[in-house]
Design a protein around this motif. Structure first.
Motif, mmCIF file in Angstrom:
data_model
loop_
_atom_site.group_PDB
_atom_site.id
_atom_site.type_symbol
_atom_site.label_atom_id
_atom_site.label_comp_id
_atom_site.label_asym_id
_atom_site.label_seq_id
_atom_site.Cartn_x
_atom_site.Cartn_y
_atom_site.Cartn_z
ATOM 1 N N MET A 1 105.780 -122.671 28.854
ATOM 2 C CA MET A 1 105.778 -124.421 28.862
ATOM 3 C C MET A 1 106.754 -124.152 30.475
ATOM 4 N N PHE A 2 107.776 -123.306 30.277
ATOM 5 C CA PHE A 2 108.842 -123.088 31.443
ATOM 6 C C PHE A 2 107.618 -122.905 32.650
ATOM 7 N N LEU A 3 106.854 -122.113 33.035
ATOM 8 C CA LEU A 3 106.089 -121.921 33.914
ATOM 9 C C LEU A 3 104.900 -122.590 34.374
ATOM 10 N N GLU A 4 104.864 -124.331 33.599
ATOM 11 C CA GLU A 4 103.874 -124.892 33.799
ATOM 12 C C GLU A 4 104.233 -125.893 34.232
ATOM 13 N N LYS A 5 105.876 -126.563 33.733
ATOM 14 C CA LYS A 5 106.685 -127.272 34.957
ATOM 15 C C LYS A 5 107.537 -126.648 35.516
ATOM 16 N N ARG A 6 107.466 -125.561 36.334
ATOM 17 C CA ARG A 6 107.497 -124.443 37.556
ATOM 18 C C ARG A 6 106.690 -125.119 38.190
ATOM 19 N N GLY A 7 105.255 -125.355 38.423
ATOM 20 C CA GLY A 7 104.412 -125.253 39.104
ATOM 21 C C GLY A 7 103.274 -124.277 39.618
ATOM 22 N N CYS A 8 102.988 -123.978 37.835
ATOM 23 C CA CYS A 8 102.632 -122.237 38.393
ATOM 24 C C CYS A 8 101.756 -122.719 36.484
ATOM 25 N N PRO A 9 100.397 -123.081 36.714
ATOM 26 C CA PRO A 9 99.717 -123.314 35.786
ATOM 27 C C PRO A 9 98.729 -122.396 35.571
ATOM 28 N N ARG A 10 98.607 -121.737 37.150
ATOM 29 C CA ARG A 10 97.344 -120.438 36.421
ATOM 30 C C ARG A 10 98.127 -118.928 35.923
ATOM 31 N N THR A 11 99.327 -119.205 36.024
ATOM 32 C CA THR A 11 100.658 -117.988 35.397
ATOM 33 C C THR A 11 100.279 -118.245 33.929
ATOM 34 N N ALA A 12 100.686 -119.795 33.576
ATOM 35 C CA ALA A 12 101.075 -120.381 32.504
ATOM 36 C C ALA A 12 99.280 -120.043 31.544
ATOM 37 N N LEU A 13 98.755 -120.155 31.806
ATOM 38 C CA LEU A 13 97.842 -120.104 31.172
ATOM 39 C C LEU A 13 96.791 -118.161 30.543
ATOM 40 N N GLU A 14 97.620 -118.083 31.605
ATOM 41 C CA GLU A 14 97.733 -116.537 31.601
ATOM 42 C C GLU A 14 97.937 -115.395 29.603
ATOM 43 N N TYR A 15 99.296 -116.586 30.164
ATOM 44 C CA TYR A 15 100.017 -116.482 29.055
ATOM 45 C C TYR A 15 99.691 -117.217 27.639
ATOM 46 N N CYS A 16 98.923 -117.962 28.051
ATOM 47 C CA CYS A 16 98.434 -118.593 27.317
ATOM 48 C C CYS A 16 97.349 -117.905 26.329
ATOM 49 N N LYS A 17 96.410 -117.268 27.157
ATOM 50 C CA LYS A 17 95.735 -117.034 26.522
ATOM 51 C C LYS A 17 95.774 -115.376 25.984
ATOM 52 N N LEU A 18 97.442 -114.904 26.243
ATOM 53 C CA LEU A 18 98.112 -113.577 25.586
ATOM 54 C C LEU A 18 98.286 -113.771 24.126
ATOM 55 N N ILE A 19 99.203 -115.156 24.022
ATOM 56 C CA ILE A 19 99.225 -115.778 23.176
ATOM 57 C C ILE A 19 98.266 -115.814 21.836
ATOM 58 N N LEU A 20 96.944 -116.455 22.411
ATOM 59 C CA LEU A 20 95.769 -116.567 21.553
ATOM 60 C C LEU A 20 95.189 -115.194 21.785
ATOM 61 N N SER A 21 95.061 -114.140 22.246
ATOM 62 C CA SER A 21 94.460 -112.773 21.852
ATOM 63 C C SER A 21 95.332 -112.289 20.521
ATOM 64 N N LEU A 22 96.685 -112.402 20.302
ATOM 65 C CA LEU A 22 97.388 -111.362 19.314
ATOM 66 C C LEU A 22 96.951 -111.481 18.626
ATOM 67 N N ASP A 23 96.930 -113.099 18.137
ATOM 68 C CA ASP A 23 95.953 -113.428 16.673
ATOM 69 C C ASP A 23 95.266 -114.854 17.285
ATOM 70 N N PRO A 24 93.549 -114.456 17.524
ATOM 71 C CA PRO A 24 92.557 -115.577 17.790
ATOM 72 C C PRO A 24 92.149 -116.131 16.239
ATOM 73 N N ASP A 25 92.512 -115.414 15.018
ATOM 74 C CA ASP A 25 91.595 -116.308 14.019
ATOM 75 C C ASP A 25 92.490 -117.499 13.437
ATOM 76 N N SER A 26 93.616 -117.115 13.091
ATOM 77 C CA SER A 26 95.089 -117.649 12.364
ATOM 78 C C SER A 26 95.157 -118.477 14.032
ATOM 79 N N ASP A 27 95.954 -118.703 15.098
ATOM 80 C CA ASP A 27 96.304 -118.854 16.106
ATOM 81 C C ASP A 27 97.562 -119.857 15.521
#
Length: 573
Positions: free
Chosen positions: A243-269
């Protein structure tokens, strides 16, 4: 959205060509007879990497998922994105000469240690590999006995309702995770974004230093169970950093962290990252990735039944239809898809339109406001879960709909929808039945996502069973069934004669709140509530003054330095 959702699963032909070309490339790169292995070692390594990717995709429950959720180390660093915008010289500045004077730190991917941080010593967190099954590794964080004692002290500090106790604990244990998360929330309330972001980065650094040698951020095969309390802090730190990265103006980096979180438990999310990944993909212009995700996950996750994917996928096709790089017939195909999907989305989720136009400061036509389908009845008749999802999407995404071309396209689609409604299109009744049968109540992970996102439009839509619970920033809405590895010892509660400001604040909000745990006598319920309402403003002011004084007195002991460099990353809040 019934047949409409399934019909919209086909991406542009350019995407299909890319996939087909990639498959033939993998096949052609297998060494033939007569070729030496040494000449093709790079191709073999690439082949091995791609075959591993296919295994990951099958384990995750879908095909061709690696191109969508694949995480790259370089994209976890916001400097990579900022360099594309402003160049290396503008981003790095005078950092290179200063690095000679820095003390030794372990190389990490997620954050870089700062000179202003306290000297790092392992706080007592480690990671263990629980099992490996079907190519997937299951890990968990563990707390040492010393760290458990610090955790007990932290829980005591939280129960005291005095933030100064958390600050004192953090001064003695500067890398205690939950204290960093809790204090970061306090700094964010005080609008000290720099300190709040710095505390989250310090927590991530502490986590990364505890990684197991086999744990990988990019493989997509490493899992962490959110049911274990030791793992939750890692999820929360990643989410807050995103969230801090997105507010900082780095949506592409924030997207990478979003994918990382989703990959840790993609079934339960557990943090419901599917409610934000479309937003980050649109902001970073990853249109092909969004369409690929929709195609891969629609069959087994019903993404079209989420308002954010129903509208964002249509918006994605519209943006593709505006690109001049693709062929005219492909632009026409994309525009046709956009029109079809937006109309279906408006029919399935009519309550999105009016709040979206309101936040975009657009006055709708009289024919729209007076029509029963988009009028006030569409808002009043919403089921609670659908109202929560709708408010979350509108509050988060309305800025992406402000463009003049997008608004003109939306206006045309609304007129077409009204014509279909008046013509008794069978899809209208079908969607109405679906809305009545589904969205009765939202699962716990959606509530948790809304609390963490702090989209005010969605916060007001949370049910009472959520808003009346005590919320802790270090563990919001914990799972009902947790896997507990150690328990807090029972202790006698010592009565306190002096209540802190935070205790008085909670007392003013909840008349029956009692820090000592004993029952309070009812002195006329209505009079108590009225008195609480009168004292609320005064207690809020006292709370803010106390927090401001607390933050002003934070002092971390650190070794003396000869230089006092200026901070150079605070301008991206």
């Amino acid at each position: 959205m019934g047949n409409g959702g399934q019909g919209s699963n086909e991406p542009l032909s350019t995407v299909k060509k890319k996939k087909k070309k990639k498959r033939t490339k993998v096949k052609s790169e297998i060494p033939q007879k007569g070729q030496t292995t040494d000449d093709n070692i790079d191709l073999l390594l690439e082949n091995l990497d791609q075959s591993n990717g296919l295994t990951v995709q099958n384990d995750c429950g879908g095909c061709d998922r690696k191109p969508v959720l694949h995480v790259e180390h370089r994209n976890l660093n916001p400097e990579t994105e900022l360099k594309k915008y402003f160049g290396s010289r503008a981003v790095l500045g005078d950092q290179r000469p200063r690095q000679r004077n820095r003390q030794f730190h372990r190389n990490t991917w997620m954050t870089s240690p700062k000179e202003s941080w306290p000297r790092f010593s392992r706080p007592g967190i480690s990671m263990t590999l629980l099992e490996s099954k079907d190519g997937v590794q299951y890990f968990t964080f563990e707390h040492s006995r010393d760290y458990q004692q610090v955790q007990f002290k932290f829980l005591d500090a939280v129960e005291s309702m005095d933030p100064n106790n958390i600050v004192a604990l953090l001064q003695l244990n500067p890398y205690h995770i939950d204290s960093l998360l809790q204090l970061s929330d306090v700094c964010r309330i005080q609008e000290d974004q720099e300190m709040a972001r710095d505390l989250i980065e310090r927590a991530l650094y502490s986590f990364e230093c505890a990684f197991h040698p086999l744990f990988s951020l990019t493989s997509g095969t490493c899992r962490l169970d959110y049911l274990r309390p030791e793992n939750r802090a890692f999820y929360l730190a990643l989410f807050k950093h995103m969230m801090f990265l997105e507010k900082r103006g780095c949506p592409r980096t924030a997207l990478e962290y979003c994918k990382l979180i989703l990959s840790l438990d993609p079934d339960s999310d557990p943090l419901c990252m599917l409610l934000v990944i479309d937003f980050l993909m649109l902001r970073s212009r990853e249109y092909d990735a969004l369409l690929q995700l929709y195609e891969d996950w629609e069959e087994h996750r019903n993404l079209s039944q989420l308002p954010n994917f129903a509208f964002s996928t249509a918006l994605c096709y519209f943006h593709l239809s505006q690109e001049e790089e693709i062929k005219p017939e492909e632009r026409d195909q994309a525009r046709h898809k956009a029109d079809q999907m937006l109309e279906d989305a408006l029919i399935m989720f009519p309550a999105v339109l009016m709040p979206l136009l309101d936040l975009c400061t657009v006055q709708p036509d009289a024919t729209v406001t007076s029509h029963a389908f988009f009028g006030p009845s569409s808002q009043i008749g919403q089921l609670p879960a659908l109202a929560e999802l709708t408010a979350l999407y509108v509050g988060r995404m309305h800025n992406l709909w402000r463009e003049a071309a997008v608004m003109l396209w939306l206006e045309e689609s609304v007129k077409e929808v009204l014509c279909r409604i008046d013509a008794k299109d069978p899809l209208v009744e079908d969607c109405q039945n679906k809305r009545k049968q589904r969205y009765q109540s939202a699962p716990r992970n959606i509530h948790r996502h809304v609390l963490l996102s702090e989209v005010k439009e969605a916060m007001s839509s949370l049910p009472l069973e959520v808003t009346t619970q005590a919320m802790m920033g270090f563990d919001p809405l914990p799972p009902v069934e947790s896997v507990i590895s150690y328990t807090r010892p029972a202790r006698q509660r010592v009565g306190a004669t002096n209540e802190s400001t935070l205790s008085l604040f909670f007392r003013s909000l909840l008349p029956n709140f009692n820090l000592q745990g004993g029952p309070r006598q009812e002195e006329g319920g209505d009079m108590e509530v009225a008195r609480a309402g009168q004292e609320l403003n005064q207690e809020v002011n006292r709370l803010m003054v106390a927090m401001r004084d607390m933050l002003a007195n934070i002092r971390f002991q650190e070794p003396p330095r000869e230089d006092h460099p200026f901070r150079d990353e605070e301008e991206w809040d």
